[in-house]
Scaffold this motif. Structure first.
Motif, PDB file in Angstrom:
ATOM      1  N   ARG A  11      12.793   6.047   4.829  1.00  0.00           N
ATOM      2  CA  ARG A  11      13.938   5.452   5.523  1.00  0.00           C
ATOM      3  C   ARG A  11      15.158   5.415   4.599  1.00  0.00           C
ATOM      4  NH1 ARG A  11      13.763  -0.710   7.338  1.00  0.00           N
ATOM      5  NH2 ARG A  11      11.974   0.044   8.478  1.00  0.00           N
ATOM      6  N   TYR A  12      14.946   4.948   3.375  1.00  0.00           N
ATOM      7  CA  TYR A  12      16.030   4.840   2.399  1.00  0.00           C
ATOM      8  C   TYR A  12      16.655   6.211   2.121  1.00  0.00           C
ATOM      9  CZ  TYR A  12      18.517   3.394  -1.807  1.00  0.00           C
ATOM     10  OH  TYR A  12      19.490   3.125  -2.726  1.00  0.00           O
ATOM     11  N   ALA A  13      15.825   7.224   1.917  1.00  0.00           N
ATOM     12  CA  ALA A  13      16.315   8.568   1.583  1.00  0.00           C
ATOM     13  C   ALA A  13      17.060   9.213   2.738  1.00  0.00           C
ATOM     14  CB  ALA A  13      15.144   9.455   1.162  1.00  0.00           C
ATOM     15  N   SER A  14      16.784   8.806   3.961  1.00  0.00           N
ATOM     16  CA  SER A  14      17.429   9.427   5.122  1.00  0.00           C
ATOM     17  C   SER A  14      18.803   8.840   5.431  1.00  0.00           C
ATOM     18  CB  SER A  14      16.532   9.285   6.352  1.00  0.00           C
ATOM     19  OG  SER A  14      16.501   7.940   6.795  1.00  0.00           O
ATOM     20  N   MET A  15      19.206   7.802   4.735  1.00  0.00           N
ATOM     21  CA  MET A  15      20.479   7.129   5.023  1.00  0.00           C
ATOM     22  C   MET A  15      21.582   7.617   4.095  1.00  0.00           C
ATOM     23  SD  MET A  15      19.234   3.273   5.586  1.00  0.00           S
ATOM     24  CE  MET A  15      18.051   2.883   6.842  1.00  0.00           C
ATOM     25  N   PRO A  16      22.842   7.503   4.565  1.00  0.00           N
ATOM     26  CA  PRO A  16      23.964   7.899   3.724  1.00  0.00           C
ATOM     27  C   PRO A  16      24.062   7.015   2.478  1.00  0.00           C
ATOM     28  CG  PRO A  16      24.698   7.450   5.985  1.00  0.00           C
ATOM     29  CD  PRO A  16      23.261   7.034   5.883  1.00  0.00           C
ATOM     30  N   PRO A  17      24.444   7.594   1.345  1.00  0.00           N
ATOM     31  CA  PRO A  17      24.630   6.780   0.132  1.00  0.00           C
ATOM     32  C   PRO A  17      25.611   5.633   0.398  1.00  0.00           C
ATOM     33  CG  PRO A  17      24.773   9.109  -0.376  1.00  0.00           C
ATOM     34  CD  PRO A  17      24.737   9.001   1.127  1.00  0.00           C
ATOM     35  N   GLY A  18      25.314   4.502  -0.120  1.00  0.00           N
ATOM     36  CA  GLY A  18      26.156   3.327   0.075  1.00  0.00           C
ATOM     37  C   GLY A  18      25.745   2.483   1.272  1.00  0.00           C
ATOM     38  N   ASP A  19      25.041   3.088   2.235  1.00  0.00           N
ATOM     39  CA  ASP A  19      24.575   2.352   3.409  1.00  0.00           C
ATOM     40  C   ASP A  19      23.056   2.208   3.429  1.00  0.00           C
ATOM     41  OD1 ASP A  19      27.143   2.023   4.430  1.00  0.00           O
ATOM     42  OD2 ASP A  19      27.042   3.894   5.565  1.00  0.00           O
ATOM     43  N   ALA A  20      22.393   2.761   2.444  1.00  0.00           N
ATOM     44  CA  ALA A  20      20.933   2.783   2.433  1.00  0.00           C
ATOM     45  C   ALA A  20      20.358   1.403   2.127  1.00  0.00           C
ATOM     46  CB  ALA A  20      20.438   3.799   1.419  1.00  0.00           C
ATOM     47  N   ASP A  31       0.853  -1.189   0.000  1.00  0.00           N
ATOM     48  CA  ASP A  31       0.000   0.000   0.000  1.00  0.00           C
ATOM     49  C   ASP A  31       0.891   1.241   0.000  1.00  0.00           C
ATOM     50  OD1 ASP A  31       0.564   0.873   2.705  1.00  0.00           O
ATOM     51  OD2 ASP A  31      -0.915  -0.535   3.442  1.00  0.00           O
ATOM     52  N   ALA A  32       0.327   2.367  -0.392  1.00  0.00           N
ATOM     53  CA  ALA A  32       1.106   3.588  -0.602  1.00  0.00           C
ATOM     54  C   ALA A  32       1.765   4.090   0.676  1.00  0.00           C
ATOM     55  CB  ALA A  32       0.210   4.676  -1.190  1.00  0.00           C
ATOM     56  N   SER A  33       1.084   4.011   1.804  1.00  0.00           N
ATOM     57  CA  SER A  33       1.676   4.525   3.047  1.00  0.00           C
ATOM     58  C   SER A  33       2.847   3.660   3.502  1.00  0.00           C
ATOM     59  CB  SER A  33       0.623   4.634   4.144  1.00  0.00           C
ATOM     60  OG  SER A  33       0.080   3.364   4.451  1.00  0.00           O
ATOM     61  N   ARG A  34       2.747   2.353   3.329  1.00  0.00           N
ATOM     62  CA  ARG A  34       3.858   1.458   3.697  1.00  0.00           C
ATOM     63  C   ARG A  34       5.074   1.731   2.809  1.00  0.00           C
ATOM     64  NH1 ARG A  34       4.914  -3.185   6.467  1.00  0.00           N
ATOM     65  NH2 ARG A  34       6.085  -4.819   5.451  1.00  0.00           N
ATOM     66  N   LEU A  35       4.846   1.860   1.525  1.00  0.00           N
ATOM     67  CA  LEU A  35       5.943   2.149   0.605  1.00  0.00           C
ATOM     68  C   LEU A  35       6.589   3.496   0.932  1.00  0.00           C
ATOM     69  CD1 LEU A  35       7.660   1.434  -1.818  1.00  0.00           C
ATOM     70  CD2 LEU A  35       5.849   2.365  -3.281  1.00  0.00           C
ATOM     71  N   ALA A  36       5.786   4.481   1.300  1.00  0.00           N
ATOM     72  CA  ALA A  36       6.320   5.803   1.655  1.00  0.00           C
ATOM     73  C   ALA A  36       7.248   5.707   2.865  1.00  0.00           C
ATOM     74  CB  ALA A  36       5.182   6.773   1.928  1.00  0.00           C
ATOM     75  N   LEU A  37       6.911   4.881   3.855  1.00  0.00           N
ATOM     76  CA  LEU A  37       7.783   4.706   5.025  1.00  0.00           C
ATOM     77  C   LEU A  37       9.134   4.122   4.627  1.00  0.00           C
ATOM     78  CD1 LEU A  37       5.281   3.268   7.651  1.00  0.00           C
ATOM     79  CD2 LEU A  37       6.463   5.463   7.764  1.00  0.00           C
ATOM     80  N   PHE A  38       9.114   3.110   3.778  1.00  0.00           N
ATOM     81  CA  PHE A  38      10.368   2.497   3.346  1.00  0.00           C
ATOM     82  C   PHE A  38      11.200   3.460   2.503  1.00  0.00           C
ATOM     83  CE2 PHE A  38       8.006  -1.552   4.122  1.00  0.00           C
ATOM     84  CZ  PHE A  38       8.855  -2.033   5.103  1.00  0.00           C
ATOM     85  N   ARG A  39      10.559   4.212   1.640  1.00  0.00           N
ATOM     86  CA  ARG A  39      11.289   5.189   0.816  1.00  0.00           C
ATOM     87  C   ARG A  39      11.883   6.295   1.672  1.00  0.00           C
ATOM     88  NH1 ARG A  39       7.449   5.650  -4.551  1.00  0.00           N
ATOM     89  NH2 ARG A  39       8.389   3.876  -5.622  1.00  0.00           N
ATOM     90  N   SER A  72       3.703  -3.673  10.190  1.00  0.00           N
ATOM     91  CA  SER A  72       5.044  -3.609  10.776  1.00  0.00           C
ATOM     92  C   SER A  72       6.102  -3.428   9.697  1.00  0.00           C
ATOM     93  CB  SER A  72       5.328  -4.885  11.564  1.00  0.00           C
ATOM     94  OG  SER A  72       6.669  -4.916  11.988  1.00  0.00           O
ATOM     95  N   THR A  73       6.986  -2.455   9.889  1.00  0.00           N
ATOM     96  CA  THR A  73       8.063  -2.264   8.914  1.00  0.00           C
ATOM     97  C   THR A  73       9.204  -3.260   9.133  1.00  0.00           C
ATOM     98  OG1 THR A  73       9.092  -0.563  10.291  1.00  0.00           O
ATOM     99  CG2 THR A  73       7.574   0.180   8.563  1.00  0.00           C
ATOM    100  N   SER A  74       9.172  -4.007  10.227  1.00  0.00           N
ATOM    101  CA  SER A  74      10.210  -5.016  10.443  1.00  0.00           C
ATOM    102  C   SER A  74       9.747  -6.410  10.011  1.00  0.00           C
ATOM    103  CB  SER A  74      10.646  -5.034  11.909  1.00  0.00           C
ATOM    104  OG  SER A  74       9.578  -5.436  12.730  1.00  0.00           O
ATOM    105  N   ASP A  75       8.513  -6.533   9.569  1.00  0.00           N
ATOM    106  CA  ASP A  75       8.007  -7.809   9.075  1.00  0.00           C
ATOM    107  C   ASP A  75       7.840  -7.693   7.564  1.00  0.00           C
ATOM    108  OD1 ASP A  75       6.821 -10.220   8.573  1.00  0.00           O
ATOM    109  OD2 ASP A  75       5.276 -10.026  10.105  1.00  0.00           O
ATOM    110  N   VAL A  76       8.804  -8.221   6.846  1.00  0.00           N
ATOM    111  CA  VAL A  76       8.795  -8.090   5.382  1.00  0.00           C
ATOM    112  C   VAL A  76       8.850  -9.454   4.693  1.00  0.00           C
ATOM    113  CG1 VAL A  76       9.705  -5.747   5.298  1.00  0.00           C
ATOM    114  CG2 VAL A  76      11.294  -7.668   5.393  1.00  0.00           C
ATOM    115  N   LYS A  77       8.331 -10.462   5.376  1.00  0.00           N
ATOM    116  CA  LYS A  77       8.292 -11.795   4.783  1.00  0.00           C
ATOM    117  C   LYS A  77       7.274 -11.797   3.646  1.00  0.00           C
ATOM    118  CE  LYS A  77       7.278 -13.787   8.729  1.00  0.00           C
ATOM    119  NZ  LYS A  77       7.401 -12.664   9.619  1.00  0.00           N
ATOM    120  N   GLU A  78       7.658 -12.348   2.534  1.00  0.00           N
ATOM    121  CA  GLU A  78       6.713 -12.514   1.428  1.00  0.00           C
ATOM    122  C   GLU A  78       5.796 -13.683   1.802  1.00  0.00           C
ATOM    123  OE1 GLU A  78       6.456 -10.608  -1.222  1.00  0.00           O
ATOM    124  OE2 GLU A  78       8.254  -9.439  -0.892  1.00  0.00           O
TER     125      GLU A  78
END
Length: 91
Positions: A18-27, A8-16, A80-86
């Motif tokens: 998080r990714y954008a807030s990290m240093p390049p190479g460690d994201a 869903d859009a809100s879940r994807l926004a949280l992951f994006r 949960s953003t820590s539960d990413v099991k397919e």
């Protein structure tokens, strides 16, 4: 089909975010303490629960931590953003 982080859009926004807030190479998109063997074990417990190992006082683990419900697993993946099991369908 979509990966579990984009269900869903809100879940994807949280992951994006998080990714954008990290240093390049460690994201990274999905952060979790589980390893690939744990994901395989989770899948196998669902497929053949009668083959569980019984190591601790006659049990593999606390029953509440073993897989017990597709409905609850699905709800956890959505909230949960820590539960990413397919969640794979049974064949």
């Amino acid at each position: 089909s979509k990966p579990v982080g984009a269900l869903d859009a809100s879940r994807l926004a949280l992951f994006r975010e998080r990714y954008a807030s990290m240093p390049p190479g460690d994201a990274f998109m999905y952060g979790t303490h589980y390893s690939a063997p744990a994901f395989v074990a989770y899948f196998l417990v669902r497929q053949r629960p009668e083959l569980n190992l019984h190591l601790h006082a006659g049990r593999f683990d606390e029953p509440d931590r073993l897989f017990f419900s597709v409905r609850e697993a699905w709800a956890s993946v959505l909230r949960s953003t820590s539960d990413v099991k397919e969640l794979l369908p049974h064949s």
